[in-house]
Design an enzyme around this catalytic site. Sequence first.
Site, mmCIF file in Angstrom:
data_model
loop_
_atom_site.group_PDB
_atom_site.id
_atom_site.type_symbol
_atom_site.label_atom_id
_atom_site.label_comp_id
_atom_site.label_asym_id
_atom_site.label_seq_id
_atom_site.Cartn_x
_atom_site.Cartn_y
_atom_site.Cartn_z
ATOM 1 N N HIS A 141 -2.693 5.378 0.170
ATOM 2 C CA HIS A 141 -1.454 5.993 1.289
ATOM 3 C C HIS A 141 -1.626 7.627 0.863
ATOM 4 O O HIS A 141 -2.007 7.845 -0.186
ATOM 5 C CB HIS A 141 -0.318 5.249 0.849
ATOM 6 C CG HIS A 141 0.869 5.609 1.800
ATOM 7 N ND1 HIS A 141 1.461 6.601 1.603
ATOM 8 C CD2 HIS A 141 1.343 4.893 2.966
ATOM 9 C CE1 HIS A 141 2.523 6.765 2.321
ATOM 10 N NE2 HIS A 141 2.350 5.640 3.112
ATOM 11 N N ASP A 218 0.596 1.727 -6.992
ATOM 12 C CA ASP A 218 1.235 1.698 -5.863
ATOM 13 C C ASP A 218 1.785 0.572 -5.327
ATOM 14 O O ASP A 218 0.735 -0.365 -4.730
ATOM 15 C CB ASP A 218 0.614 2.766 -4.805
ATOM 16 C CG ASP A 218 1.589 2.594 -3.522
ATOM 17 O OD1 ASP A 218 2.537 2.182 -3.381
ATOM 18 O OD2 ASP A 218 0.881 3.361 -2.552
ATOM 19 N N GLN A 221 3.852 -2.198 -0.932
ATOM 20 C CA GLN A 221 3.542 -3.452 -0.074
ATOM 21 C C GLN A 221 3.487 -4.745 -1.000
ATOM 22 O O GLN A 221 3.336 -5.679 -0.214
ATOM 23 C CB GLN A 221 2.288 -3.153 0.639
ATOM 24 C CG GLN A 221 2.190 -2.160 1.510
ATOM 25 C CD GLN A 221 3.228 -2.017 2.471
ATOM 26 O OE1 GLN A 221 3.592 -3.368 3.049
ATOM 27 N NE2 GLN A 221 3.492 -1.166 2.962
ATOM 28 N N LYS A 244 11.585 -1.417 1.743
ATOM 29 C CA LYS A 244 10.629 -2.369 2.155
ATOM 30 C C LYS A 244 10.862 -3.617 1.447
ATOM 31 O O LYS A 244 9.914 -4.716 1.756
ATOM 32 C CB LYS A 244 9.203 -2.077 1.646
ATOM 33 C CG LYS A 244 8.676 -0.534 2.424
ATOM 34 C CD LYS A 244 7.237 -0.067 1.907
ATOM 35 C CE LYS A 244 6.908 1.108 2.248
ATOM 36 N NZ LYS A 244 6.800 1.298 3.602
ATOM 37 N N CYS A 383 -0.417 6.540 7.642
ATOM 38 C CA CYS A 383 -0.562 7.537 6.300
ATOM 39 C C CYS A 383 -1.689 7.114 5.480
ATOM 40 O O CYS A 383 -1.798 7.342 4.442
ATOM 41 C CB CYS A 383 0.663 7.227 5.332
ATOM 42 S SG CYS A 383 2.282 8.120 6.186
#
Length: 425
Positions: A141, A218, A221, A244, A383
């Site tokens: 990302h 990261d 998600q 999220k 992104c």
Amino acid sequence: MGVQESYPIDVATIREDFPILDRKVGGDFTVPGEGDGDSLPLVYLDNAATTQTPKQVVDAIVEYYYGYNSNVHRGIHHLSQEASVAYENAHDRVAEFIGASGREEIVFTKNTTEAMNLVAYAWGLEELEPGDKVVLTEMEHHASLVTWQQIAKKTGASVEYIRVDEDGRLDMDHAADLIDEDTKMVSVVHISNTLGTVNPVSELADMAHEVGSYIFVDGAQSVPTRPVDVTDIDADFFAFSGHKMLGPTGIGVLYGKEEILEEMTPYLYGGEMIRRVTYDDSTWEDLPWKFEAGTPVIEQGIALHAAIDYLDEIGMENVQAHEERLAAYAYDRLAEFDDIEIYGPPGDERGGLVAFNLDGVHAHDLSSILNDHAVAVRAGDHCTQPLHDKLDIAASTRASFYVYNTYDEVDKLIEAVDDARTLFA
């Protein structure tokens, strides 16, 4: 619709907690609450961007503002003490949720991007120098890619990228070649927000630590969609966002190993993060407060606590099973069409999203047609512009799923895509 597995969760009951799912949308934009005319029931499939918020989380926000709205750590009056306890408890709850050792390892930021920048500036600017290497992946990302790219320019370090193979997976042999003695940071996305690929972050952590490098994961998600234990992964840094995972916008989380955070110097200065100030110098507060300058994200932290409680009530294993079944079903339905290209691993080997393109139709045009059917998806590069360049596509359409989505909604997506095929034939 074909054969479907039963839901691992009570979707009907869950949907009752999300009044927005009762909205009707489509056609010309209308001010919310001013009537929907001939519009259609909302099918919300843009969860990888932002999930909806249940009543329980909204109630936590209202309770704070109506009951004990006050600044934290700055007053001895009753409201300030209540707010301070609730805010500190939110750190404890997050630590418990992701397997951290305690609140000292949990820094609240405004999103995943800020968490990445915090480490890049507070650690990267201090530690990186010419000859050092930062290893990313080709599916990163922009929050990771752009941040480390710019820090490398400032420090003279280099950035190299682990290849993504034709199936959307990382080339782990290439990873082993890139992660060498010059590597000081490996920054890798846990689940790709475009490909749906679930990366072997524990294996990458082992590779990084063998050469004395740190690893930043990261988890934007992953934390919302499956059980995550940062200790088992052995991540040095880990980040994710509240919006999220049923929480509010404006809050993110940076996890860092306590011993590393202790050595880092803050990159935001001011109130709240200081212990002692003179006209000549200052000293910093204890963790995690030394990284939370100014009035912090009080309401958002309290609401994130409520969102975590909601997800834990469902069970993160059930959250993962539900969205993966929906993603696999959507993948299989889309794969029935010869003129649709799907990106990433097979449907049973991905997180809860599917990115695809319909031949001859730009993703933005397809998204517009889906919107006419009241199906909300994301269209664009998500992104991940360099990844889209590698795939030789300008954009893609992404459908992503969460705890309140159903097989019927996947079918409505397919019907809308089929309508677009007819319109653009």
